[in-house]
Design a protein around this motif. Structure first.
Motif, mmCIF file in Angstrom:
data_model
loop_
_atom_site.group_PDB
_atom_site.id
_atom_site.type_symbol
_atom_site.label_atom_id
_atom_site.label_comp_id
_atom_site.label_asym_id
_atom_site.label_seq_id
_atom_site.Cartn_x
_atom_site.Cartn_y
_atom_site.Cartn_z
ATOM 1 N N ILE A 9 0.987 -1.399 0.049
ATOM 2 C CA ILE A 9 0.128 0.005 0.087
ATOM 3 C C ILE A 9 0.813 1.145 0.117
ATOM 4 O O ILE A 9 1.417 1.515 0.927
ATOM 5 N N GLY A 10 0.979 1.928 -1.139
ATOM 6 C CA GLY A 10 1.508 3.089 -1.200
ATOM 7 C C GLY A 10 2.797 2.748 -2.557
ATOM 8 O O GLY A 10 3.846 1.927 -2.202
ATOM 9 N N GLY A 11 2.785 3.613 -3.235
ATOM 10 C CA GLY A 11 3.841 3.649 -4.312
ATOM 11 C C GLY A 11 5.011 4.641 -4.237
ATOM 12 O O GLY A 11 5.568 5.267 -5.322
ATOM 13 N N GLY A 12 5.326 4.808 -2.847
ATOM 14 C CA GLY A 12 6.529 5.852 -2.856
ATOM 15 C C GLY A 12 7.895 5.002 -2.792
ATOM 16 O O GLY A 12 7.863 4.044 -3.395
ATOM 17 N N GLY A 59 3.774 6.345 4.024
ATOM 18 C CA GLY A 59 4.583 7.683 4.172
ATOM 19 C C GLY A 59 3.922 8.089 5.396
ATOM 20 O O GLY A 59 3.388 7.774 6.171
ATOM 21 N N SER A 60 3.701 9.642 5.237
ATOM 22 C CA SER A 60 3.090 10.169 6.174
ATOM 23 C C SER A 60 1.421 10.582 5.935
ATOM 24 O O SER A 60 1.069 11.285 6.883
ATOM 25 N N PHE A 61 1.046 10.158 5.066
ATOM 26 C CA PHE A 61 -0.249 10.240 4.782
ATOM 27 C C PHE A 61 -1.095 9.559 5.735
ATOM 28 O O PHE A 61 -0.691 8.674 6.473
ATOM 29 N N GLU A 72 8.224 6.029 6.043
ATOM 30 C CA GLU A 72 8.016 7.228 6.896
ATOM 31 C C GLU A 72 6.584 6.806 7.800
ATOM 32 O O GLU A 72 6.214 7.640 8.693
ATOM 33 N N VAL A 73 6.001 5.659 7.377
ATOM 34 C CA VAL A 73 4.566 5.444 8.182
ATOM 35 C C VAL A 73 5.117 4.937 9.646
ATOM 36 O O VAL A 73 4.366 5.073 10.645
ATOM 37 N N LEU A 74 6.491 4.895 9.849
ATOM 38 C CA LEU A 74 6.931 4.353 11.135
ATOM 39 C C LEU A 74 7.312 5.668 11.732
ATOM 40 O O LEU A 74 7.586 6.779 11.334
#
Length: 544
Positions: free
Chosen positions: A70-73, A231-233, A509-511
């Protein structure tokens, strides 16, 4: 399979890109490819798989496994590539055909992947930091996460100086590994539930997309493993929280300091924009008010123990009081701007004191030491002792005998003996020096010979502990980093798997991990993404 630490994979990152992601770019796509990395990567790839159990039935006889990223960063794409590449290598070793019964799918809600990579470093992409530096030195640049990760200027750019080089390399590697990319498809929710047969659990993803006529379509798909790389979303934190994880409240990190009162017309720093110092020391005193304000945040969103004060901490008791204060201190080049101050010293302090600044709504005082290297030299070379004020007072007082007829406001009389320090010029530029003389209430026509001891003390104090009043938070256009995210105590850092939900992996960055400027945040994305991707692949193989 167990990994000693996440940070060790940072050391293999260059070689992984070189051998996998950058075949399409040639052998010299990156500066500084480590010579010893081949052996490290070989050891990593040839680790024992005796503890893995996998049915050797054909793909037609068993249901294909599915991994959702989940997330294409930066971290998500790297995780997907690592997962697919791992699966190919595993099956090639075990069956010889390189064909595996597992799909790796990346869900990206926007129209393009790796947006931050594209604009980072002014479009050049500071892809990582110099991994040849000692590990403790690398870890010291992570305000949050260094403890868990532990299980020149060092910046590194692609030779093309173009971030598209990195994007193309990772995208091409993902395609070759068989990763499927689904853009403009948002993950609205993730539910962990039993499969239809009731024997095992799976992840049900609620997906949202639009038709060409902009009609919204809601679908649901089931996956065996999920890598959360949002990320930070906020959606990533919402998903993690819905699955039982605690979130350390995200707050801004890496920002400049606005000082409106100083830079406004007739302000002390008005007209000084562009003045820089090769080395300055900034310190923020942490008061009980800051602590109490931070403690008012919900316990499940904020844990103050995660805000580590650096080894430069100075604790001191207030005279006549039982309360204690502490200071967070950072050093580096400093730049005076039209709005306040910027530069590496400012950004480092904003990162290491991100929560403290947020607690006081970015309104506080920061002390500036304009010449820490000069003080250090006096201590080391001349054996000076005492406080910073005392050392500078003693050196300035010597000028009353050496140059008694020169006006104090003419220019800084102090020089470094170190020839490598800015060409051995004065430690303070003329424009800034005259400003500090004015701040010290010394008349412009006062000579050194006429200066009183109190004048010299006042000037020394301005040089070593100038009080800058921060009025608001500025922005640093090349970085957009937050402090906060999924609580690291709930993550197995050896494979980035959730300790709460088996098969759920997190990276990037989700962490609650963030670094200072200089490639450290991408370093975190690549390394945790790599480990999470392989962890998800291994999870699917172990449960095949």
């Amino acid at each position: 399979m167990r990994r000693n630490s996440v940070i060790s994979h940072i050391m293999t990152f260059n070689y992984m890109l070189h051998t996998t992601s950058l075949k399409c770019l040639g052998a010299h796509a990156f500066r500084t490819i480590p010579s010893h990395a081949t052996a490290r990567w070989t050891r990593h790839s040839n680790r024992s798989t005796s503890n893995m159990s996998m049915s050797m039935t054909s793909n037609s006889q068993q249901e294909r496994k599915k991994i959702a990223v989940i997330g294409g960063g930066a971290s998500g794409m790297f995780a997907a590539t690592a997962a697919a590449d791992y699966l190919q290598k595993f099956h090639a070793d075990r069956r010889g055909d390189g064909v595996h019964g597992c799909d790796v799918i990346v869900f990206e809600g926007t129209s393009r992947t790796m947006s931050k990579v594209r604009i980072s470093g002014g479009g050049r992409c500071n892809v990582m930091h110099d991994r040849t530096k000692p590990l403790p030195q690398i870890l010291s640049s992570y305000p949050r996460g260094s403890k868990e990760l532990r299980e020149g200027d060092g910046r590194m750019f692609p030779d093309t100086d173009d971030s598209q080089t990195i994007i193309d390399a990772i995208t091409n590697a993902a395609i070759r590994a068989g990763v499927r990319l689904r853009i403009k498809e948002k993950v609205e929710n993730v539910e962990w539930r039993k499969k239809h047969n009731g024997e095992a659990k799976c992840f049900a993803l609620k997906l949202s997309s639009k038709t060409q006529s902009q009609e919204r379509i809601i679908t649901e798909e089931v996956f065996d493993s999920v890598v959360l790389a949002t990320g930070s979303f906020p959606i990533g934190h919402e998903i993690a929280r819905s699955l039982g994880h605690n979130i350390v409240m995200p707050v801004p990190s890496l920002f400049t300091f606005d000082a409106k009162d100083l830079v406004k017309e007739n302000g002390l720093f008005h007209g000084l924009a562009g003045v820089s110092l090769p080395m300055a020391r900034l310190s923020l005193t942490i008061t009980d008010d800051m602590r109490s304000s931070a403690n008012e945040l919900p316990a499940d969103e904020m844990e103050l123990s995660d805000t580590k004060i650096t080894s430069n901490i100075q604790k001191k008791k207030k005279r006549g009081a039982k309360k204690k204060t502490s200071s967070i201190i950072q050093e580096g080049p400093l730049l005076i701007t039209h709005h306040g101050i910027s530069g590496p010293a400012t950004l480092r302090l904003s990162a290491f004191a991100a929560r403290e600044f947020h607690a006081v709504n970015y309104k506080c005082k920061v002390n500036i030491h304009f010449c820490p290297k000069f003080e250090e030299e006096q201590r080391l070379v001349n054996g000076a002792s005492g406080s910073s004020d005392t050392i500078l007072t003693d050196e300035l007082w010597k000028m009353t005998q050496l140059i008694p007829k020169r006006k104090i406001s003419t220019g800084c009389p102090l020089f470094m003996k170190d020839l490598e320090y800015e060409g051995n010029g004065p430690i303070i530029s003329k424009r800034l020096w005259s400003t500090l003389v004015k701040y010290s209430s010394i008349p412009t026509d006062t000579t050194w010979g006429d200066a009183s001891k109190s004048m010299i003390r006042s000037l020394a104090s301005a040089l070593t502990s100038f009080p800058l009043t921060v009025t608001s938070k500025g922005t640093f256009k090349e970085e957009f980093v937050t402090a906060g995210g999924i609580h690291l105590k709930e993550v197995d850092m050896t494979n980035m798997e959730s300790k709460i939900i088996p098969g759920l992996f997190m990276c990037g960055e989700v962490l609650d991990v963030d670094g200072v400027t200089g490639g450290f945040n991408f370093m975190n994305c690549w390394s945790t993404g790599f480990v999470a991707g392989e962890g998800a692949a291994e999870f699917c193989m172990d449960n095949n």
